[in-house]
Design an enzyme around this catalytic site. Sequence first.
Site, PDB file in Angstrom:
ATOM      1  N   TYR A   1      -1.852  -0.698  11.017  1.00 54.00           N
ATOM      2  CA  TYR A   1      -2.048  -1.329   9.707  1.00 54.00           C
ATOM      3  C   TYR A   1      -0.871  -1.040   8.775  1.00 54.00           C
ATOM      4  O   TYR A   1      -0.242  -1.959   8.239  1.00 54.00           O
ATOM      5  CB  TYR A   1      -3.341  -0.831   9.053  1.00 54.00           C
ATOM      6  CG  TYR A   1      -3.359  -1.049   7.562  1.00 54.00           C
ATOM      7  CD1 TYR A   1      -3.289  -2.337   7.029  1.00 54.00           C
ATOM      8  CD2 TYR A   1      -3.416   0.027   6.670  1.00 54.00           C
ATOM      9  CE1 TYR A   1      -3.271  -2.536   5.654  1.00 54.00           C
ATOM     10  CE2 TYR A   1      -3.405  -0.173   5.302  1.00 54.00           C
ATOM     11  CZ  TYR A   1      -3.334  -1.457   4.801  1.00 54.00           C
ATOM     12  OH  TYR A   1      -3.300  -1.659   3.452  1.00 54.00           O
TER      13      TYR A   1
ATOM     14  N   THR B   1       0.831  -1.206   0.000  1.00 53.44           N
ATOM     15  CA  THR B   1       0.000   0.000   0.000  1.00 53.44           C
ATOM     16  C   THR B   1       0.867   1.258   0.000  1.00 53.44           C
ATOM     17  O   THR B   1       1.983   1.258   0.539  1.00 53.44           O
ATOM     18  CB  THR B   1      -0.913   0.017   1.244  1.00 53.44           C
ATOM     19  OG1 THR B   1      -1.552   1.289   1.356  1.00 53.44           O
ATOM     20  CG2 THR B   1      -0.125  -0.231   2.521  1.00 53.44           C
ATOM     21  N   ASP B   2       0.320   2.345  -0.553  1.00 55.16           N
ATOM     22  CA  ASP B   2       1.033   3.624  -0.501  1.00 55.16           C
ATOM     23  C   ASP B   2       1.083   4.196   0.909  1.00 55.16           C
ATOM     24  O   ASP B   2       1.851   5.120   1.186  1.00 55.16           O
ATOM     25  CB  ASP B   2       0.395   4.639  -1.458  1.00 55.16           C
ATOM     26  CG  ASP B   2      -1.047   5.007  -1.113  1.00 55.16           C
ATOM     27  OD1 ASP B   2      -1.649   4.368  -0.234  1.00 55.16           O
ATOM     28  OD2 ASP B   2      -1.575   5.948  -1.748  1.00 55.16           O
ATOM     29  N   GLU B   3       0.295   3.632   1.824  1.00 61.74           N
ATOM     30  CA  GLU B   3       0.274   4.151   3.190  1.00 61.74           C
ATOM     31  C   GLU B   3       1.596   3.944   3.927  1.00 61.74           C
ATOM     32  O   GLU B   3       1.837   4.594   4.951  1.00 61.74           O
ATOM     33  CB  GLU B   3      -0.880   3.523   3.981  1.00 61.74           C
ATOM     34  CG  GLU B   3      -2.243   3.935   3.453  1.00 61.74           C
ATOM     35  CD  GLU B   3      -3.383   3.530   4.372  1.00 61.74           C
ATOM     36  OE1 GLU B   3      -3.207   3.614   5.606  1.00 61.74           O
ATOM     37  OE2 GLU B   3      -4.437   3.132   3.862  1.00 61.74           O
TER      38      GLU B   3
ATOM     39  N   LYS C   1       2.157  -3.558   7.196  1.00 64.12           N
ATOM     40  CA  LYS C   1       2.433  -3.738   5.771  1.00 64.12           C
ATOM     41  C   LYS C   1       3.881  -3.387   5.431  1.00 64.12           C
ATOM     42  O   LYS C   1       4.520  -4.062   4.634  1.00 64.12           O
ATOM     43  CB  LYS C   1       1.465  -2.891   4.944  1.00 64.12           C
ATOM     44  CG  LYS C   1       0.020  -3.337   5.007  1.00 64.12           C
ATOM     45  CD  LYS C   1      -0.186  -4.762   4.494  1.00 64.12           C
ATOM     46  CE  LYS C   1      -0.047  -4.862   2.991  1.00 64.12           C
ATOM     47  NZ  LYS C   1      -0.313  -6.233   2.499  1.00 64.12           N
TER      48      LYS C   1
END
Length: 319
Positions: free
Chosen positions: A147, A123-125, A151
């Site tokens: 979260y 994810t870009d997060e 990741k």
Amino acid sequence: MHLIITGGAGFIGSNFIRFILKKYPNYRLTNIDNLTYAGNLDNLKDVASNRKYHFFKADICDEKKIDKLIKGADCLINFAAQTHVDRSIVSSTEFIRTNIVGTHVLLSLAKKYRIRRFVQISTDEVYGSLKKGHASEDFRLYTSSPYSASKASADLIALSFFKTFNLPVIITRSSNNFGPYQFPEKIMPLFITNIIEGKNVPVYGNGKNIRDWIFVEDNCQAIDLVLHKGKCGEIYNISSGYSIDNLSLAKLILRHMNASLKLIRFVKDRPGHDYRYAINCAKVRRLGFRIRANFLERLRETINWYIENRNWWGPLKKS
């Protein structure tokens, strides 16, 4: 080609399975999913009878069971993850277990059976909040939630297996996905389904948080390119390049659905809420990635899908 898809009953995974079966009718696909709250076999009703597709219920942390299922496969694409930021804030245990321990189990077995390609879906997060500019794949990791931290940890473990064991790992980091079969707790289907039900549209804080968006089928196209043409040991950002803040998104959806802006309700902000995500996708575009339709066209398609498929999302909102 025999592909293992973990987490294939979820939103992006199920769309990817459908994409691959249509594009490569001779491929064999094995879908492994534990069917937690966001895993739904109704997402794949239309392919369940396909002789090239097989489903097995299993937890990716269950090494003995997973061992038997992936032996002999060519490639593994890991979509399996706990993904909802709010849930990770309430309780992070399952996020650490599934996203880190589960990924490690898959990597270890992929090494054991010499999997030809292991694609880790991220994810870009993991880049955290950006005040300006766009994060390229070598941007520093600065996570804000359990979260995104889980990741990022999985990404680092995957890369360590490439560097230490020469396992052919590739990582994709996409922006916010939207489209059919997305669990209705996520922002876009939540807005759309609440409007259909005549409920308020909840917007965190002042609504100025900015996100990049990509239609799920475009992300599937990019993952397919990475699987077949990507370079092992590399990371590929995936986005359409379309950014919008949450309040503007809510207003846009309300206008498209001919609903009153009075339905917007500002709610208490999420702890550690990142202000802005933005990623540079030049690397995946060099593989031939192109967006097939603009954001507004895809938004209309998505709204219409939820209007026409209340039987799919209605029971999920009640559970």
